[in-house]
Design a protein around this motif. Sequence first.
Motif, PDB file in Angstrom:
ATOM      1  N   UNK A   1       0.716  -1.213   0.107  1.00 52.88           N
ATOM      2  CA  UNK A   1       0.080   0.096   0.287  1.00 52.88           C
ATOM      3  C   UNK A   1       1.352   1.355   0.672  1.00 52.88           C
ATOM      4  N   UNK A   2       1.810   1.349   0.868  1.00 49.99           N
ATOM      5  CA  UNK A   2       2.773   2.422   0.993  1.00 49.99           C
ATOM      6  C   UNK A   2       2.967   2.835  -0.515  1.00 49.99           C
TER       7      UNK A   2
ATOM      8  N   UNK B   1      -0.214   8.242 -11.741  1.00 48.91           N
ATOM      9  CA  UNK B   1      -1.430   8.551 -10.688  1.00 48.91           C
ATOM     10  C   UNK B   1      -3.030   7.697 -11.962  1.00 48.91           C
ATOM     11  N   UNK B   2      -2.597   7.743 -13.052  1.00 53.10           N
ATOM     12  CA  UNK B   2      -4.329   7.718 -13.545  1.00 53.10           C
ATOM     13  C   UNK B   2      -3.818   5.559 -14.361  1.00 53.10           C
TER      14      UNK B   2
ATOM     15  N   UNK C   1       3.428   6.024  -3.250  1.00 55.16           N
ATOM     16  CA  UNK C   1       4.614   6.326  -3.428  1.00 55.16           C
ATOM     17  C   UNK C   1       4.097   6.293  -5.754  1.00 55.16           C
ATOM     18  N   UNK C   2       4.355   5.206  -5.567  1.00 58.45           N
ATOM     19  CA  UNK C   2       4.893   4.959  -7.165  1.00 58.45           C
ATOM     20  C   UNK C   2       3.351   6.464  -7.672  1.00 58.45           C
ATOM     21  N   UNK C   3       2.364   5.490  -7.511  1.00 59.07           N
ATOM     22  CA  UNK C   3       1.069   6.457  -8.480  1.00 59.07           C
ATOM     23  C   UNK C   3       0.913   8.035  -7.962  1.00 59.07           C
ATOM     24  N   UNK C   4       1.244   8.255  -6.861  1.00 58.45           N
ATOM     25  CA  UNK C   4       1.223   9.590  -6.476  1.00 58.45           C
ATOM     26  C   UNK C   4       0.438  11.088  -7.610  1.00 58.45           C
ATOM     27  N   UNK C   5      -0.442  11.497  -6.797  1.00 59.88           N
ATOM     28  CA  UNK C   5      -2.277  12.181  -7.731  1.00 59.88           C
ATOM     29  C   UNK C   5      -1.037  13.396  -7.795  1.00 59.88           C
TER      30      UNK C   5
END
Length: 394
Positions: free
Chosen positions: A313-314, A327-328, A318-322
């Motif tokens: 989850x963490x 992100x998409x 980090x990889x897909x931060x807004x």
Amino acid sequence: FACLCQWACDRAPPAMEEYEKLYRLGSGGQGKILKVRHRRTGLEYACKMILCRDNHEMNFALREIKMLMDLRHTHIIGYKDFFIHRDRYEDLYVCLVMELCEHGDLSEKIRDAKRKHVKFSEARIIKWALQMCSALKHIHGHDILHRDLKPTNVFFTAQDDVKIGDFGLSTAISATGRRTIVGTPYYFAPELMLQQKYNSKVDLWGLGIIVMELCTLKERPINSQVLNNPQVVDEIATEILRYGFSRELATVTKELLDKRPECRPTASEFLVRFASTPSDVSKGPALLPLCDLCQDRPAKFRCPSCEDEAFCELCDAQQHRAGGKRAKHQRNSLHQVEGAVLCDGCMEGPPVVRCPECDQEQYCLKCDQTRHRNPKRQGHVRHPLPGLPLPAAP
């Protein structure tokens, strides 16, 4: 050993001729191991050829054989024959013909799990630990110590059962304890490192190291760490819990790695402790995935757009931060992809309910109660998983 040595020498010429050498399985400081075929029966075995520079070393090797011939146990490598052989270079070998295990050893299993970033199920770890303990109980019952229990000396059968082998450093137990320092330094028990007298508890220390590595997939110099700080075993237990294993397994691993030999359980005590553990390990996932990025925490999502990597989850956040390029990305619940039966909340306990209004996620009782304590979710209708009744709140 004189009579034993003479018997071996007298029958040496025909003994080597009885076996066809196929290929080398491995080699080490003591010699080499060959795969051989018995010419008359066609049965295949492993032949351990121990190189001896003099009669003293030959007697040492024959001592191993003398003890091993008395050991007959389901989870101990079986020995069939032995003889003395001189090759064309006049090198002297004591040869042991033993049961062939062609399904690898425990060190290979651990390496493979690390490479795939997956970990073993608790049922599987306990199954192997019980089998090793059963073998140790038998060994210690014959007043013998193994003294070099480690993953490379634990072999697998086709049925995924384990057998302990390589008793080259075994010795008879003395009533006053042993002092000889032998074995693999990385797996030395603290009393060996301190050159103190030791007993059968050195083998239980080795079992503790193996269980620790199976749970954490990490090697660490725990022996020297325990000598510097005995409380380091508490960190090990906490780490095992963090990986989702039970408190009982974490506690017994901590006890096996106790600096004080008298505080470690015996093989018999370990067997009694886990006597009620189900033997059927086919139910439930055999392997649980770890995060591909940190390789530490259990993974929760898989991202097809990130080369199909799995993230905890963490790391996923980090990889897909807004606002970022990823992100998409559409991620999948790893449990849906892998078919693992674990709670989508804590990823530790088995789920008991599914909530259609929470993206069809499945929760254990504790996580279900925590998530639906929020007034906005209290009206969600959850469905019990097949074969499980909807648990009542305590």
